[in-house]
Design a protein around this motif. Structure first.
Motif, PDB file in Angstrom:
ATOM      1  N   GLY A   1       0.816  -1.220   0.000  1.00 61.16           N
ATOM      2  CA  GLY A   1       0.000   0.000   0.000  1.00 61.16           C
ATOM      3  C   GLY A   1       0.845   1.263   0.000  1.00 61.16           C
ATOM      4  N   PHE A   2       0.153   2.362   0.214  1.00 63.15           N
ATOM      5  CA  PHE A   2       0.740   3.699   0.042  1.00 63.15           C
ATOM      6  C   PHE A   2       1.792   4.039   1.114  1.00 63.15           C
ATOM      7  CE2 PHE A   2      -0.325   8.293   1.214  1.00 63.15           C
ATOM      8  CZ  PHE A   2       0.660   8.839   0.389  1.00 63.15           C
ATOM      9  N   VAL A   3       1.358   4.223   2.366  1.00 61.99           N
ATOM     10  CA  VAL A   3       2.290   4.707   3.392  1.00 61.99           C
ATOM     11  C   VAL A   3       3.370   3.655   3.660  1.00 61.99           C
ATOM     12  CG1 VAL A   3       2.542   5.601   5.740  1.00 61.99           C
ATOM     13  CG2 VAL A   3       0.445   6.087   4.458  1.00 61.99           C
TER      14      VAL A   3
ATOM     15  N   ASP B   1       1.582  -8.205   2.261  1.00 62.26           N
ATOM     16  CA  ASP B   1       0.323  -7.570   1.859  1.00 62.26           C
ATOM     17  C   ASP B   1      -0.560  -8.642   1.213  1.00 62.26           C
ATOM     18  OD1 ASP B   1      -0.316  -4.266   1.242  1.00 62.26           O
ATOM     19  OD2 ASP B   1      -1.668  -5.752   0.354  1.00 62.26           O
ATOM     20  N   ILE B   2      -1.850  -8.373   1.189  1.00 63.70           N
ATOM     21  CA  ILE B   2      -2.777  -9.310   0.548  1.00 63.70           C
ATOM     22  C   ILE B   2      -2.667  -9.231  -0.975  1.00 63.70           C
ATOM     23  CG2 ILE B   2      -4.794  -7.767   0.456  1.00 63.70           C
ATOM     24  CD1 ILE B   2      -6.467 -10.167   1.517  1.00 63.70           C
TER      25      ILE B   2
ATOM     26  N   ASP C   1      -2.703 -13.125   3.665  1.00 60.34           N
ATOM     27  CA  ASP C   1      -3.892 -12.486   4.238  1.00 60.34           C
ATOM     28  C   ASP C   1      -3.730 -12.426   5.761  1.00 60.34           C
ATOM     29  OD1 ASP C   1      -6.357 -11.716   5.160  1.00 60.34           O
ATOM     30  OD2 ASP C   1      -7.497 -13.070   3.852  1.00 60.34           O
ATOM     31  N   LEU C   2      -3.493 -11.240   6.270  1.00 59.30           N
ATOM     32  CA  LEU C   2      -3.197 -11.089   7.706  1.00 59.30           C
ATOM     33  C   LEU C   2      -4.441 -11.198   8.589  1.00 59.30           C
ATOM     34  CD1 LEU C   2      -0.477  -8.278   7.505  1.00 59.30           C
ATOM     35  CD2 LEU C   2      -0.138 -10.747   7.739  1.00 59.30           C
TER      36      LEU C   2
ATOM     37  N   LEU D   1       0.753  -1.730   9.265  1.00 58.89           N
ATOM     38  CA  LEU D   1      -0.021  -0.705   8.540  1.00 58.89           C
ATOM     39  C   LEU D   1      -1.084  -1.326   7.640  1.00 58.89           C
ATOM     40  CD1 LEU D   1       3.082   0.582   8.889  1.00 58.89           C
ATOM     41  CD2 LEU D   1       1.989   2.460   7.702  1.00 58.89           C
TER      42      LEU D   1
ATOM     43  N   ALA E   1      -4.492  -2.537   6.380  1.00 56.74           N
ATOM     44  CA  ALA E   1      -5.877  -2.217   6.751  1.00 56.74           C
ATOM     45  C   ALA E   1      -6.739  -2.209   5.506  1.00 56.74           C
ATOM     46  CB  ALA E   1      -5.953  -0.847   7.432  1.00 56.74           C
TER      47      ALA E   1
ATOM     48  N   MET F   1      -9.065  -0.046   3.983  1.00 54.47           N
ATOM     49  CA  MET F   1      -9.394   1.363   4.236  1.00 54.47           C
ATOM     50  C   MET F   1      -9.511   2.175   2.959  1.00 54.47           C
ATOM     51  SD  MET F   1      -6.603   3.649   3.865  1.00 54.47           S
ATOM     52  CE  MET F   1      -6.689   4.839   5.163  1.00 54.47           C
TER      53      MET F   1
ATOM     54  N   SER G   1      -0.454   1.590  13.264  1.00 58.48           N
ATOM     55  CA  SER G   1      -0.908   2.815  12.585  1.00 58.48           C
ATOM     56  C   SER G   1      -2.369   3.073  12.913  1.00 58.48           C
ATOM     57  CB  SER G   1      -0.746   2.660  11.071  1.00 58.48           C
ATOM     58  OG  SER G   1      -1.387   1.479  10.614  1.00 58.48           O
TER      59      SER G   1
ATOM     60  N   TYR H   1     -14.687   3.066  11.380  1.00 62.87           N
ATOM     61  CA  TYR H   1     -13.235   2.920  11.146  1.00 62.87           C
ATOM     62  C   TYR H   1     -12.464   3.444  12.371  1.00 62.87           C
ATOM     63  CZ  TYR H   1      -8.773   4.468   8.994  1.00 62.87           C
ATOM     64  OH  TYR H   1      -7.448   4.726   8.708  1.00 62.87           O
TER      65      TYR H   1
ATOM     66  N   LYS I   1     -10.039   1.436  15.167  1.00 67.94           N
ATOM     67  CA  LYS I   1      -8.659   1.883  15.456  1.00 67.94           C
ATOM     68  C   LYS I   1      -8.476   2.058  16.968  1.00 67.94           C
ATOM     69  CE  LYS I   1      -6.584   2.610  11.357  1.00 67.94           C
ATOM     70  NZ  LYS I   1      -5.558   1.675  10.893  1.00 67.94           N
TER      71      LYS I   1
ATOM     72  N   PHE J   1      -2.399   8.943  12.678  1.00 67.33           N
ATOM     73  CA  PHE J   1      -2.080   9.707  11.464  1.00 67.33           C
ATOM     74  C   PHE J   1      -3.194  10.703  11.156  1.00 67.33           C
ATOM     75  CE2 PHE J   1       0.025   5.816   9.097  1.00 67.33           C
ATOM     76  CZ  PHE J   1       0.981   5.720  10.087  1.00 67.33           C
TER      77      PHE J   1
ATOM     78  N   CYS K   1      -2.888  11.705   5.019  1.00 70.01           N
ATOM     79  CA  CYS K   1      -1.563  11.605   4.421  1.00 70.01           C
ATOM     80  C   CYS K   1      -1.715  11.550   2.902  1.00 70.01           C
ATOM     81  CB  CYS K   1      -0.907  10.332   4.953  1.00 70.01           C
ATOM     82  SG  CYS K   1       0.749  10.071   4.347  1.00 70.01           S
TER      83      CYS K   1
ATOM     84  N   LYS L   1      -8.416   9.172  -1.182  1.00 70.03           N
ATOM     85  CA  LYS L   1      -8.731  10.203  -0.211  1.00 70.03           C
ATOM     86  C   LYS L   1      -8.797  11.552  -0.926  1.00 70.03           C
ATOM     87  CE  LYS L   1      -7.783   8.762   3.867  1.00 70.03           C
ATOM     88  NZ  LYS L   1      -7.168   8.819   5.175  1.00 70.03           N
TER      89      LYS L   1
HETATM   90  P1  NAD Z   1      -3.429   1.544   1.748  1.00 73.61           P
HETATM   91  O1  NAD Z   1      -4.796   1.046   1.463  1.00 73.61           O
HETATM   92  O2  NAD Z   1      -2.651   2.144   0.607  1.00 73.61           O
HETATM   93  O3  NAD Z   1      -2.538   0.398   2.405  1.00 73.61           O
HETATM   94  C1  NAD Z   1      -3.091  -0.603   3.227  1.00 73.61           C
HETATM   95  C2  NAD Z   1      -2.614  -1.940   2.688  1.00 73.61           C
HETATM   96  O4  NAD Z   1      -3.134  -2.975   3.537  1.00 73.61           O
HETATM   97  C3  NAD Z   1      -3.123  -2.226   1.267  1.00 73.61           C
HETATM   98  O5  NAD Z   1      -2.041  -2.434   0.371  1.00 73.61           O
HETATM   99  C4  NAD Z   1      -3.972  -3.479   1.413  1.00 73.61           C
HETATM  100  O6  NAD Z   1      -3.888  -4.385   0.330  1.00 73.61           O
HETATM  101  C5  NAD Z   1      -3.376  -4.097   2.697  1.00 73.61           C
HETATM  102  N1  NAD Z   1      -4.308  -5.049   3.294  1.00 73.61           N
HETATM  103  C6  NAD Z   1      -5.660  -4.935   3.408  1.00 73.61           C
HETATM  104  N2  NAD Z   1      -6.187  -6.051   3.935  1.00 73.61           N
HETATM  105  C7  NAD Z   1      -5.146  -6.909   4.139  1.00 73.61           C
HETATM  106  C8  NAD Z   1      -5.050  -8.228   4.643  1.00 73.61           C
HETATM  107  N3  NAD Z   1      -6.150  -8.885   5.037  1.00 73.61           N
HETATM  108  N4  NAD Z   1      -3.842  -8.799   4.722  1.00 73.61           N
HETATM  109  C9  NAD Z   1      -2.725  -8.148   4.298  1.00 73.61           C
HETATM  110  N5  NAD Z   1      -2.747  -6.878   3.808  1.00 73.61           N
HETATM  111  C10 NAD Z   1      -3.938  -6.268   3.731  1.00 73.61           C
HETATM  112  O7  NAD Z   1      -3.572   2.593   2.939  1.00 73.61           O
HETATM  113  P2  NAD Z   1      -2.547   3.667   3.517  1.00 73.61           P
HETATM  114  O8  NAD Z   1      -3.094   4.990   3.206  1.00 73.61           O
HETATM  115  O9  NAD Z   1      -1.160   3.337   3.120  1.00 73.61           O
HETATM  116  O10 NAD Z   1      -2.743   3.421   5.092  1.00 73.61           O
HETATM  117  C11 NAD Z   1      -1.800   2.671   5.854  1.00 73.61           C
HETATM  118  C12 NAD Z   1      -2.274   2.629   7.299  1.00 73.61           C
HETATM  119  O11 NAD Z   1      -2.371   3.961   7.819  1.00 73.61           O
HETATM  120  C13 NAD Z   1      -3.657   2.000   7.501  1.00 73.61           C
HETATM  121  O12 NAD Z   1      -3.670   1.271   8.687  1.00 73.61           O
HETATM  122  C14 NAD Z   1      -4.569   3.203   7.624  1.00 73.61           C
HETATM  123  O13 NAD Z   1      -5.732   2.910   8.339  1.00 73.61           O
HETATM  124  C15 NAD Z   1      -3.667   4.185   8.351  1.00 73.61           C
HETATM  125  N6  NAD Z   1      -4.045   5.589   8.113  1.00 73.61           N
HETATM  126  C16 NAD Z   1      -3.848   6.150   6.875  1.00 73.61           C
HETATM  127  C17 NAD Z   1      -4.201   7.488   6.668  1.00 73.61           C
HETATM  128  C18 NAD Z   1      -3.989   8.147   5.330  1.00 73.61           C
HETATM  129  O14 NAD Z   1      -4.330   9.335   5.195  1.00 73.61           O
HETATM  130  N7  NAD Z   1      -3.453   7.468   4.324  1.00 73.61           N
HETATM  131  C19 NAD Z   1      -4.753   8.237   7.718  1.00 73.61           C
HETATM  132  C20 NAD Z   1      -4.951   7.617   8.951  1.00 73.61           C
HETATM  133  C21 NAD Z   1      -4.571   6.304   9.147  1.00 73.61           C
END
Ligand code: NAD
Length: 319
Positions: A11-13, A32-33, A50-51, A71, A73, A75, A114, A144, A148, A171, A174, A187
């Motif tokens: 994922g992103f962060v 990651d999934i 799959d976590l 990280l 989720a 989401m 996170s 959500y 958390k 966070f 982001c 987002k």
């Molecule tokens: P994202 O969706 O880009 O990354 C999350 C990753 O988790 C994805 O690649 C997804 O495939 C993976 N995932 C989902 N279900 C899974 C599973 N069952 N097993 C394994 N992997 C799985 O999101 P992000 O923006 O990078 O967010 C990262 C973390 O930061 C998350 O926990 C999110 O809730 C938290 N967060 C993000 C923001 C933001 O603005 N981006 C703000 C607050 C909190």
């Protein structure tokens, strides 16, 4: 060489976090999934798992790790958060229950979780800033946020029981390149960049709400720096991480238009906006020496061209 496991590394962060850990000299296993969508992972090893599954969590921890960064989720932005409550609660609860339990069972010394400022209540515009203790009495705006909050408490309970050092970041929004920019999970900053990139100069875009909701947007390199500093620190309890620069949704649109060099008018429509206002203290994370180094405008200057390129590529593939 320190070893780190990064959950959600596709994922992103977490994708950006893996790069940072590599630059700090870590050996990194990403999990990651799904495979990363936009670029190959910088991790030494990338595992698709799959976590939500406890055995999978135990398996990915094999070999021993100094630090786990959780990280992963299910989401997305406000549209997703308000339409997929049950998936969010079930999937994220399972991921966090199983990863926290597996990390403690594997005697992982340090565990990062996170969390999100979605755990806080709605605020009025101009209210004094909330520090971390302001999360209670709890009244998150969405499910959500409730998940958390529960997962924060879960990680802390495991920490108390097993001695695992737990670090939790809340966070703020982001943004940056290599994040979801279409499909319903994106987002606000990515959605606005996409809409402006797709609009004609002089055209119009639709924006949810009346444009007055206040947010801060944190550039991804600053978020990753906060995650890393917090995890290395002695700070206990959750810490807010976010850029202390607050803007309205209309100001977000205006900044994107300025960066794009387009004049675009806004049509405000009904949609899920979330809370009215945000204003958080960053004193705790700043005690590690952390500061937001990238201004909101600079962050948009780094993000818009990447999203505009994705849009152009997609449009040329369709035509
Ligand atoms: P994202 O969706 O880009 O990354 C999350 C990753 O988790 C994805 O690649 C997804 O495939 C993976 N995932 C989902 N279900 C899974 C599973 N069952 N097993 C394994 N992997 C799985 O999101 P992000 O923006 O990078 O967010 C990262 C973390 O930061 C998350 O926990 C999110 O809730 C938290 N967060 C993000 C923001 C933001 O603005 N981006 C703000 C607050 C909190």
């Amino acid at each position: 060489m320190k070893r780190a496991l990064v959950g959600g590394a596709g994922g992103f962060v977490a994708g950006h976090l893996v790069e940072r850990l590599k630059s700090e000299g870590y050996w990194v296993r990403g999990v990651d999934i799904k495979e990363p969508e936009f670029r190959p992972s910088a991790a030494d090893e990338f595992v698709v798992a799959d976590l939500r599954d406890r055995d999978a969590c135990g398996n990915v921890l094999e070999g021993g790790f100094d630090e786990v960064y959780q990280l992963a989720a299910d989401m997305g932005g406000m549209g997703f958060i308000h339409s997929a409550e049950c998936d969010i609660m079930r999937n994220n609860m399972l991921i966090n229950l199983n990863m926290t339990d597996a990390a403690a069972a594997a005697s992982v010394p340090r565990y990062f979780f996170s969390s999100s400022v979605c755990i806080y209540r709605d605020m009025e515009i101009g209210e004094p800033e909330l520090d971390e203790a302001g999360a209670y009495p709890a009244m998150p705006d969405n499910e959500y946020g409730w998940e958390k909050l529960y997962s924060e408490r879960l990680a802390e309970a495991y920490g108390r029981k097993t001695g695992m050092e737990v670090r939790i970041a809340r966070f703020q929004n982001c943004f940056g390149p290599y994040g979801t920019w279409e499909g319903g999970r994106e987002k606000a900053p990515a959605a606005i960049c996409r809409k402006v990139a797709m609009a004609e100069d002089g055209g119009e875009i639709e924006v949810w709400g009346d444009g007055s909701a206040v947010r801060s947007y944190t550039y991804v390199s600053d978020m990753v720096d906060g995650i890393y500093r917090l995890t290395q620190s002695d700070l206990h309890g959750p810490a807010n991480i976010g850029n202390p620069e607050y803007v309205t949704v209309d100001e977000l649109v205006q900044t994107v238009c300025d960066v794009a060099g387009k004049k675009v008018s806004i049509k405000h429509i009904d949609g899920p906006v979330g809370v009215l206002s945000r204003n958080f203290s960053h004193a705790k994370i700043e005690s590690t020496g952390w500061r937001a180094e990238v201004s909101f405008r600079e962050g948009i200057e780094r993000t818009y061209p990447w999203i505009a390129e994705q849009v152009a590529r997609k449009l040329s593939a369709v035509s």
